[in-house]
Design an enzyme around this catalytic site. Structure first.
Site, short mmCIF file in Angstrom:
data_model
loop_
_atom_site.label_atom_id
_atom_site.label_comp_id
_atom_site.label_asym_id
_atom_site.label_seq_id
_atom_site.Cartn_x
_atom_site.Cartn_y
_atom_site.Cartn_z
CE LYS A 78 -3.85 2.11 2.56
NZ LYS A 78 -4.77 1.95 3.72
CB SER A 159 -7.95 3.92 2.65
OG SER A 159 -7.14 3.23 3.61
CB SER A 183 -8.74 1.30 5.64
OG SER A 183 -9.47 2.50 5.73
#
Length: 496
Positions: A78, A159, A183
């Site tokens: 990420k 996210s 998330s």
């Protein structure tokens, strides 16, 4: 032989050890898949050359008998984790060209275990969002589509949407995510994979771009519960550079996987059946999950978590307040974007840089957080929210102390929704986190496991919540649920 991109992490480790293929073969297969499905926008910064170099080094270590726990396994990271020498954007224009001179502890742990970097995965800007549509680089696309609307693109959740999309679309064997209010778990459910938010403090936050410091937690995302356990073992550990990192031992998480759930008590919180917001279809999937665990030997009991109804309001005071403080550092002075016209003063530069660098959702949360912390409102909002947070945590503690070993809930109130049908009202979007936020406020481990398809052919996950630092029981229950559900569906992108 199974396509290399269809392997699980556990299968890939066995294949590499047996020399059925090489780490370079594995990396090349995923690089080709990334190029073929670049339209998913799962990666902000692909790193194919780095992947080839790291894979070759893994092959050399395997040849010497020095393989690590993640040796040769290609991962998406990420783009919130700082990576030494590789651009790290946090999904924001304000860090669009930032190249860190250091490595986050979690990613360093993974490289130390032999993992291979495929690229930096897309995300909502500064991890603020539940759809991945707030990314400054365009939203990642869910590889799943509705049966009745196969050409309509869906959000992957947020996210950590790029991480989830990459794993679901076979563009990585696993990925790192971060979870502040859901998330990891929400995009895992939307994309039909497993995702774990560990106990707060289990994984170091050092080198991860901060959103809300008392909530942010790194965790693994993969296609099976077993793969999640393997990754967590490589990611976790005490870090003296992070004052919130817990000095607790890292157990062998994989050892607990096949212990089953016989003798465990599973709590079913009545507050997770709201008067509105949970569809009958999702409730039916939840009920099916209860039956699966009972058939596997567990007992289910009804429990009450009475302060759950205040969780979303509490979260959306605390998280923006901490964000407003953390994001104050992005001012155009030290690093990142700088917007400065001739004749501008310092305040002009601050205003222009932050106006150009931050997106609408980030600005909204900064304003909310600054207001909640301002003189005259701190006691009324932020301090009160912290008190309610303590009550939410106490509800969970009372349940675990008196009656249950693990708690089962839906992960999300719905399946993935279309990108062109995203709610314009931010409060409606925030409701996506209604089942995940309480766990985050309490700092507990939470695992989402895919269990079924909806009528529209979309994956839906169930969430298992455990005691602090008892990821072993959560993973054990998750593995039992996974076996019973036998979820083998794949996105239509991969069919044929």
């Amino acid at each position: 032989m199974t396509k290399l991109t269809d392997l699980t992490i556990a299968e890939a480790r066995r294949g590499l050890a047996a020399k059925d293929f090489t780490a370079v073969d594995l990396a090349e297969a995923h690089i080709a898949a990334m190029e073929a499905h670049a339209g998913l926008n799962a990666y902000v910064t692909p790193t194919p050359d780095t992947a080839r170099e790291m894979a070759a080094a893994s092959d050399a270590r395997i040849a010497k008998g020095e393989a690590g726990a993640m040796e040769g396994i290609p991962l998406a990271i990420k783009d919130l984790f700082c990576t030494d020498g590789t651009r790290t954007t946090a999904g924001s224009n304000i860090l669009g060209n930032f190249v860190p001179p250091y490595e986050s502890t979690v990613s360093a742990n993974l490289w130390g275990a032999g993992a291979v970097l495929l690229g930096k995965a897309n995300l909502d800007e500064f991890a603020m969002g539940s759809s991945n549509t707030t990314s400054a680089f365009g939203g990642a696309v869910n590889p799943w589509t509705r049966a009745a609307e196969p050409d309509r693109q869906l959000v992957p959740g947020g996210s950590s949407g790029g991480s989830a999309a990459a794993v679901a679309a076979r563009l990585a064997l696993g990925a790192t995510g971060t979870d502040t209010g859901g998330s990891i778990r929400q995009p895992a459910s939307f994309c039909g994979i497993s995702g774990l938010k560990p106990t707060y403090g289990r994984c170091s936050r050092w080198g991860i771009v901060a959103f809300a410091s008392s909530l942010d937690q790194a965790g693994p995302m993969a296609r099976t519960v077993g793969d999640v356990a393997i990754m967590l073992g490589a990611m976790a550990g005490h870090d003296p550079k992070d004052s919130t990192s817990a000095p607790v031992a890292v157990p062998d998480f994989t050892a607990a996987l096949e212990q089953g759930v016989k003798g465990l008590t599973v709590g079913i919180p009545k507050e997770y059946r709201p008067d509105e917001g949970l569809s009958p279809e999702i409730e039916a999937i939840w009920t099916r999950g209860m039956e699966m665990l009972k058939d596997a030997g567990a007992e289910t009991v009804d429990i009450s978590l009475p302060h759950t109804k205040y969780a979303l309001a509490t979260y959306y005071i605390i998280a923006p307040a901490e964000a407003s403080s953390n994001l104050a550092r992005y001012d155009g002075v030290r690093y990142g974007l700088r917007v400065l016209d001739e004749g501008d003063g310092l305040n002009d530069m601050y205003c222009k840089t932050r106006a150009a660098g931050f997106g609408a959702e980030v600005k909204r949360r900064i304003l909310i957080g600054t207001y909640a912390l301002s003189a005259g409102y701190y006691d009324a909002y932020y301090l009160k929210a912290q008190k309610v947070r303590s009550l939410i945590a106490k509800d969970f503690k009372d349940a675990f102390d008196t009656s249950v070993d693990v708690i089962l809930t839906p992960t999300t109130p719905s399946a993935a929704f279309p990108m062109d049908d995203e709610p314009t009202d931010p409060v409606t979007m925030y409701l996506n986190d209604v089942f995940t936020v309480p766990t985050s406020l309490a700092g507990l481990p939470g695992l989402s496991v895919p269990v079924a398809l909806t009528e529209q052919g979309l994956p839906q996950g169930l969430q298992l919540i455990g005691r602090p630092f008892d990821e072993e029981t959560v993973l054990r229950a998750g593995r039992a649920l996974e076996k019973a559900a036998a979820f083998t569906a794949t996105p239509r992108l991969l069919e044929g």
